[in-house]
Design an enzyme around this catalytic site. Structure first.
Site, PDB file in Angstrom:
ATOM      1  NE  ARG A 111      -4.724  -1.221  -4.714  1.00  0.00           N
ATOM      2  CZ  ARG A 111      -4.464  -1.694  -3.485  1.00  0.00           C
ATOM      3  NH1 ARG A 111      -4.014  -0.884  -2.555  1.00  0.00           N
ATOM      4  NH2 ARG A 111      -4.645  -2.951  -3.213  1.00  0.00           N
TER       5      ARG A 111
ATOM      6  CG  ASP B  72      -2.258  -0.516   1.048  1.00  0.00           C
ATOM      7  OD1 ASP B  72      -2.464  -1.225   0.057  1.00  0.00           O
ATOM      8  OD2 ASP B  72      -3.129  -0.223   1.889  1.00  0.00           O
TER       9      ASP B  72
HETATM   10  C1  LIG Z   1      -8.748  -1.032  -3.778  1.00  0.00           C
HETATM   11  C2  LIG Z   1      -8.310   0.308  -3.255  1.00  0.00           C
HETATM   12  C3  LIG Z   1      -7.082   0.442  -2.643  1.00  0.00           C
HETATM   13  C4  LIG Z   1      -6.619   1.699  -2.213  1.00  0.00           C
HETATM   14  N1  LIG Z   1      -5.343   1.821  -1.709  1.00  0.00           N
HETATM   15  C5  LIG Z   1      -4.875   3.052  -1.399  1.00  0.00           C
HETATM   16  C6  LIG Z   1      -3.515   3.246  -0.995  1.00  0.00           C
HETATM   17  O1  LIG Z   1      -2.708   2.314  -0.921  1.00  0.00           O
HETATM   18  N2  LIG Z   1      -3.117   4.520  -0.703  1.00  0.00           N
HETATM   19  C7  LIG Z   1      -3.962   5.596  -0.799  1.00  0.00           C
HETATM   20  O2  LIG Z   1      -3.531   6.732  -0.541  1.00  0.00           O
HETATM   21  N3  LIG Z   1      -5.251   5.426  -1.144  1.00  0.00           N
HETATM   22  C8  LIG Z   1      -5.724   4.194  -1.447  1.00  0.00           C
HETATM   23  N4  LIG Z   1      -7.044   4.054  -1.833  1.00  0.00           N
HETATM   24  C9  LIG Z   1      -7.988   5.173  -1.672  1.00  0.00           C
HETATM   25  C10 LIG Z   1      -8.029   6.084  -2.894  1.00  0.00           C
HETATM   26  O3  LIG Z   1      -6.821   6.790  -3.017  1.00  0.00           O
HETATM   27  C11 LIG Z   1      -9.174   7.112  -2.781  1.00  0.00           C
HETATM   28  O4  LIG Z   1      -8.966   7.943  -1.697  1.00  0.00           O
HETATM   29  C12 LIG Z   1     -10.545   6.475  -2.624  1.00  0.00           C
HETATM   30  O5  LIG Z   1     -10.678   5.349  -3.441  1.00  0.00           O
HETATM   31  C13 LIG Z   1     -11.649   7.458  -3.015  1.00  0.00           C
HETATM   32  O6  LIG Z   1     -11.443   7.930  -4.306  1.00  0.00           O
HETATM   33  P1  LIG Z   1     -12.342   7.538  -5.577  1.00  0.00           P
HETATM   34  O7  LIG Z   1     -11.412   7.352  -6.731  1.00  0.00           O
HETATM   35  O8  LIG Z   1     -13.214   6.380  -5.263  1.00  0.00           O
HETATM   36  O9  LIG Z   1     -13.133   8.863  -5.896  1.00  0.00           O
HETATM   37  P2  LIG Z   1     -14.063   9.793  -4.977  1.00  0.00           P
HETATM   38  O10 LIG Z   1     -14.343  10.968  -5.822  1.00  0.00           O
HETATM   39  O11 LIG Z   1     -13.489   9.988  -3.637  1.00  0.00           O
HETATM   40  O12 LIG Z   1     -15.371   8.892  -4.824  1.00  0.00           O
HETATM   41  C14 LIG Z   1     -16.272   8.691  -5.893  1.00  0.00           C
HETATM   42  C15 LIG Z   1     -17.579   8.161  -5.296  1.00  0.00           C
HETATM   43  O13 LIG Z   1     -17.361   6.829  -4.773  1.00  0.00           O
HETATM   44  C16 LIG Z   1     -18.028   6.670  -3.535  1.00  0.00           C
HETATM   45  N5  LIG Z   1     -17.026   6.346  -2.485  1.00  0.00           N
HETATM   46  C17 LIG Z   1     -15.683   6.503  -2.568  1.00  0.00           C
HETATM   47  N6  LIG Z   1     -15.076   6.019  -1.464  1.00  0.00           N
HETATM   48  C18 LIG Z   1     -16.057   5.548  -0.657  1.00  0.00           C
HETATM   49  C19 LIG Z   1     -16.096   4.896   0.622  1.00  0.00           C
HETATM   50  N7  LIG Z   1     -14.960   4.640   1.318  1.00  0.00           N
HETATM   51  N8  LIG Z   1     -17.308   4.537   1.142  1.00  0.00           N
HETATM   52  C20 LIG Z   1     -18.464   4.770   0.455  1.00  0.00           C
HETATM   53  N9  LIG Z   1     -18.493   5.374  -0.767  1.00  0.00           N
HETATM   54  C21 LIG Z   1     -17.319   5.750  -1.314  1.00  0.00           C
HETATM   55  C22 LIG Z   1     -18.804   7.944  -3.269  1.00  0.00           C
HETATM   56  O14 LIG Z   1     -20.088   7.737  -3.826  1.00  0.00           O
HETATM   57  C23 LIG Z   1     -18.072   8.979  -4.080  1.00  0.00           C
HETATM   58  O15 LIG Z   1     -18.889  10.033  -4.483  1.00  0.00           O
HETATM   59  C24 LIG Z   1      -7.487   2.821  -2.314  1.00  0.00           C
HETATM   60  C25 LIG Z   1      -8.743   2.681  -2.910  1.00  0.00           C
HETATM   61  C26 LIG Z   1      -9.161   1.454  -3.388  1.00  0.00           C
HETATM   62  C27 LIG Z   1     -10.510   1.334  -4.045  1.00  0.00           C
END
Ligand SMILES: Cc1cc2nc3c(=O)[nH]c(=O)nc-3n(C[C@H](O)[C@H](O)[C@H](O)COP(=O)(O)OP(=O)(O)OC[C@H]3O[C@@H](n4cnc5c(N)ncnc54)[C@H](O)[C@@H]3O)c2cc1C
Length: 206
Positions: free
Chosen positions: A79, A14
């Protein structure tokens, strides 16, 4: 690393906040080189693309990420996510639309370099644009996957799977799962808002 190889498994390192980026990428390079050397000597391989046992994460909001992509090892397993930490403007893009644009630029650059990409987002716009890029490039199904958190935007996840894309679901697991999950929520109040909204929507739907 060797335990993962012995089990034919895969370790994704991560990415934490920007103070850890360089050290994490160095660790990834070192772990990958060791693992590939053991595999070339006839040792067990991992379950990642090309038999790799380790991958890393890059964050589209960091100014440095396109340069980090250019310096990745051959056939890296990455990722790509937006990034969850609240970072200062000196290191990270602050504008939502610009982060989206950089996400797509990073995805294109990763694919150009032959990386295997885990497209980790729930953002409908990015899911659509990524799927369009995959189609435009006629990308084979074993070059990428979508990744989402368990329980988040399940209808988008199911739609991707029905369209034939590989989708991986991310589950915080193990003795530290609760501490890990609450720490991630504390780090970004916006994400905590998404979680609360999703919880109430579920409750109302019964
Ligand atoms: C498999 C995976 C691994 C990840 N690993 C890392 C990592 O190693 N380091 C790091 O910094 N970040 C990590 N992240 C988090 C990532 O960086 C984002 O902060 C997070 O995914 C939210 O961004 P988004 O692209 O979904 O867009 P956003 O614009 O934040 O979300 C889009 C829409 O998705 C929905 N949504 C998003 N997140 C959530 C939630 N938690 N619960 C409910 N609804 C939600 C909402 O409806 C939102 O409007 C990871 C995310 C995923 C999916």
């Amino acid at each position: 690393m060797t335990r993962a190889e012995a089990r034919g498994n895969f370790v994704r390192i991560d990415m934490e906040d920007h103070t850890c980026t360089t050290a994490t990428l160095d660790l990834y390079r070192e772990a990958l080189a060791g693992s590939r050397t053991r595999a070339a000597a006839g040792g067990p391989t991992g379950s990642g693309a090309g038999g790799d046992a380790v991958g890393v994460v890059l964050q589209a909001y960091l100014h440095r990420t396109l340069a980090d992509i250019a310096a990745l090892p051959e056939r890296a397993n990455v990722r790509l996510c937006k990034g969850i930490y609240v970072e200062p403007p000196s290191v990270a893009i602050q504008d939502y639309g610009k982060v989206r644009r950089n996400f797509l630029a990073c995805l294109e650059a990763l694919l150009d370099r032959g990386a295997y990409v885990g497209i980790a987002t729930h953002d409908d716009y990015l899911l659509r644009e990524s799927a369009a890029m995959i189609e435009r490039r006629d990308l084979a199904g074993d070059r990428y996957e979508f990744q989402m958190l368990l329980g988040v935007t399940e209808e988008r996840r199911d739609r991707l799977a029905r369209a034939g894309h590989r989708v991986r679901i991310y589950v915080p697991y193990g003795r530290q799962w609760y501490a890990y999950s609450t720490r991630r929520l504390r780090e970004n109040p916006q994400i905590a808002g998404h979680v609360a909204r999703a919880f109430f929507v579920r409750l109302l739907r019964g």
